[in-house]
Design a protein around this motif. Structure first.
Motif, PDB file in Angstrom:
ATOM      1  N   GLU A   8     -29.480 -11.231 -20.822  1.00 43.27           N
ATOM      2  CA  GLU A   8     -29.353  -9.783 -20.965  1.00 43.27           C
ATOM      3  C   GLU A   8     -28.111  -9.308 -20.223  1.00 43.27           C
ATOM      4  OE1 GLU A   8     -32.576  -8.924 -17.377  1.00 43.27           O
ATOM      5  OE2 GLU A   8     -33.158  -8.578 -19.459  1.00 43.27           O
ATOM      6  N   GLY A   9     -27.899  -7.990 -20.224  1.00 44.27           N
ATOM      7  CA  GLY A   9     -26.733  -7.436 -19.548  1.00 44.27           C
ATOM      8  C   GLY A   9     -25.434  -7.685 -20.287  1.00 44.27           C
ATOM      9  N   ILE A  10     -25.477  -7.609 -21.639  1.00 46.42           N
ATOM     10  CA  ILE A  10     -24.319  -7.901 -22.482  1.00 46.42           C
ATOM     11  C   ILE A  10     -24.009  -6.678 -23.342  1.00 46.42           C
ATOM     12  CG2 ILE A  10     -23.405  -9.403 -24.304  1.00 46.42           C
ATOM     13  CD1 ILE A  10     -25.344 -11.565 -23.322  1.00 46.42           C
ATOM     14  N   ALA A  11     -22.729  -6.303 -23.427  1.00 49.05           N
ATOM     15  CA  ALA A  11     -22.342  -5.135 -24.220  1.00 49.05           C
ATOM     16  C   ALA A  11     -22.370  -5.446 -25.720  1.00 49.05           C
ATOM     17  CB  ALA A  11     -20.965  -4.633 -23.808  1.00 49.05           C
ATOM     18  N   ILE A  12     -21.757  -6.578 -26.122  1.00 48.57           N
ATOM     19  CA  ILE A  12     -21.747  -6.988 -27.531  1.00 48.57           C
ATOM     20  C   ILE A  12     -22.308  -8.406 -27.622  1.00 48.57           C
ATOM     21  CG2 ILE A  12     -20.367  -7.348 -29.607  1.00 48.57           C
ATOM     22  CD1 ILE A  12     -18.278  -5.471 -28.508  1.00 48.57           C
ATOM     23  N   THR A  13     -23.565  -8.522 -28.045  1.00 47.30           N
ATOM     24  CA  THR A  13     -24.156  -9.834 -28.276  1.00 47.30           C
ATOM     25  C   THR A  13     -23.720 -10.340 -29.639  1.00 47.30           C
ATOM     26  OG1 THR A  13     -26.139  -8.828 -29.250  1.00 47.30           O
ATOM     27  CG2 THR A  13     -26.201  -9.316 -26.881  1.00 47.30           C
ATOM     28  N   ASN A  14     -23.474 -11.635 -29.753  1.00 44.07           N
ATOM     29  CA  ASN A  14     -23.201 -12.249 -31.047  1.00 44.07           C
ATOM     30  C   ASN A  14     -23.871 -13.612 -31.113  1.00 44.07           C
ATOM     31  OD1 ASN A  14     -21.656 -11.109 -33.355  1.00 44.07           O
ATOM     32  ND2 ASN A  14     -20.353 -10.370 -31.691  1.00 44.07           N
ATOM     33  N   GLY A  15     -24.108 -14.069 -32.360  1.00 45.02           N
ATOM     34  CA  GLY A  15     -24.982 -15.196 -32.545  1.00 45.02           C
ATOM     35  C   GLY A  15     -26.399 -14.642 -32.439  1.00 45.02           C
ATOM     36  N   PRO A  16     -27.313 -15.438 -31.972  1.00 42.24           N
ATOM     37  CA  PRO A  16     -27.077 -16.804 -31.508  1.00 42.24           C
ATOM     38  C   PRO A  16     -26.974 -17.802 -32.652  1.00 42.24           C
ATOM     39  CG  PRO A  16     -29.374 -16.205 -31.212  1.00 42.24           C
ATOM     40  CD  PRO A  16     -28.691 -14.978 -31.748  1.00 42.24           C
ATOM     41  N   ALA A  17     -26.788 -19.067 -32.279  1.00 40.93           N
ATOM     42  CA  ALA A  17     -26.809 -20.179 -33.226  1.00 40.93           C
ATOM     43  C   ALA A  17     -27.624 -21.292 -32.583  1.00 40.93           C
ATOM     44  CB  ALA A  17     -25.394 -20.660 -33.535  1.00 40.93           C
ATOM     45  N   VAL A  18     -28.222 -22.142 -33.412  1.00 41.06           N
ATOM     46  CA  VAL A  18     -29.120 -23.182 -32.916  1.00 41.06           C
ATOM     47  C   VAL A  18     -28.638 -24.546 -33.396  1.00 41.06           C
ATOM     48  CG1 VAL A  18     -31.504 -24.030 -32.889  1.00 41.06           C
ATOM     49  CG2 VAL A  18     -31.061 -21.572 -32.907  1.00 41.06           C
TER      50      VAL A  18
END
Length: 287
Positions: free
Chosen positions: A139-149
């Motif tokens: 957490e604590g993220i302005a722009i999350t991307n992904g995720p990928a597995v």
């Protein structure tokens, strides 16, 4: 590997979330609130309107999709165009929206939230599994991307776009995440890491916003390949076709000035290229 070619000049404001399902490529335009479908065999193109900003659609058991709208997870049924609420997300954060998501071999859906104004570190990653939503410790993220597995379902890769970092965490058999660890950091002068995608060898493809390319990294974080585009904002790629060796890339016009669009008129379009190493078939989200 072939050079990228333009296959749909639809000028997305923020094209995202490509996924190969049932012989066609599905993707979204977050800001224009559209879901798109492209059939490369026939050239057929179709679009649906979403009621809110839509960050992703991921196929679900039974033929529908789980869609990440601004307000939460919805079930999208293409036959009717309906979006039905599954789970409301972060009602206490009305300025947040869902941004990107992926399914894993166990049928779980992993996705992130983010500040719609792309400034506040209000975003977090979540796991959705058979009707239950669990917030992870990422957490604590302005722009999350992904995720990928990873192909074996044991590693989650996730992106903090503004920090320029891709990190990883182990997934245990119950879906819990281990400690986060560094994977790759990209200098902002080279672009901003956007959506990650994994191929059959476990290599991580990272698309670069304002970087004109997508990159392939080994599981050890070594840069192996680059694919350059005639557009600056590459958002995410997906593998598909009969052999999973055709790659589609979504792009964006968001934040481009008129003179920049004049220099890159294909910004926001859908691109296609071929690779030697195939991707992995997208797992269905379990119901």
């Amino acid at each position: 590997m072939s050079e990228p070619s333009n296959v749909w000049d639809l000028h997305c404001e923020l094209g995202e979330g490509p996924v190969w399902v049932g012989g066609a490529l599905w993707f979204v335009d977050i800001k224009k609130q559209h879901v798109h479908r492209y059939d490369p065999a026939t050239g057929a193109k179709r679009s649906w309107d979403a009621p809110e900003q839509v960050g992703f659609i991921v196929p679900e058991e039974g033929g529908a999709f789980v869609a990440g709208l601004q307000s939460g997870l919805h079930r999208f049924t293409p036959e009717t165009g309906a979006f039905d609420l599954i789970a409301e997300m972060e009602p206490e954060r009305p300025d947040n929206r869902l941004n990107d998501g992926v399914s894993d071999p166990a049928g779980r859906l992993w996705f992130g939230t983010m500040d719609n104004k792309e400034r506040e570190k209000s975003g977090a990653f979540y796991r959705y599994e058979r009707g239950a939503v669990v917030r992870t410790h990422i957490e604590g993220i302005a722009i999350t991307n992904g995720p990928a597995v990873s192909p074996d379902g044991r590693i989650l890769y996730f992106v903090d776009t503004l920090a320029g970092t891709i990190e990883a965490a182990d997934i245990d058999r119950h879906g819990a995440l281990g400690p986060r660890r560094p994977f790759v950091r990209i200098d902002p002068k080279e672009g901003h890491p956007d959506g990650p995608t994994i191929d059959a060898e476990g290599c991580v493809w990272i698309s670069l916003y304002a970087g004109w390319e997508t990159r392939r990294y080994s599981p050890a974080g070594e840069l192996l390949q680059r694919v350059r585009f005639p557009a600056a904002n590459i958002t995410k790629i997906a593998f598909g076709g009969d052999d999973l060796r055709t790659v589609w890339a979504t792009t964006a016009r968001q934040l481009l000035k008129p003179e920049e669009i004049e220099r890159q008129p294909e910004a926001g379009d859908l691109f296609e290229f071929r690779v030697d190493v195939p991707g992995v078939q997208c797992p269905l989200v379990a119901r």
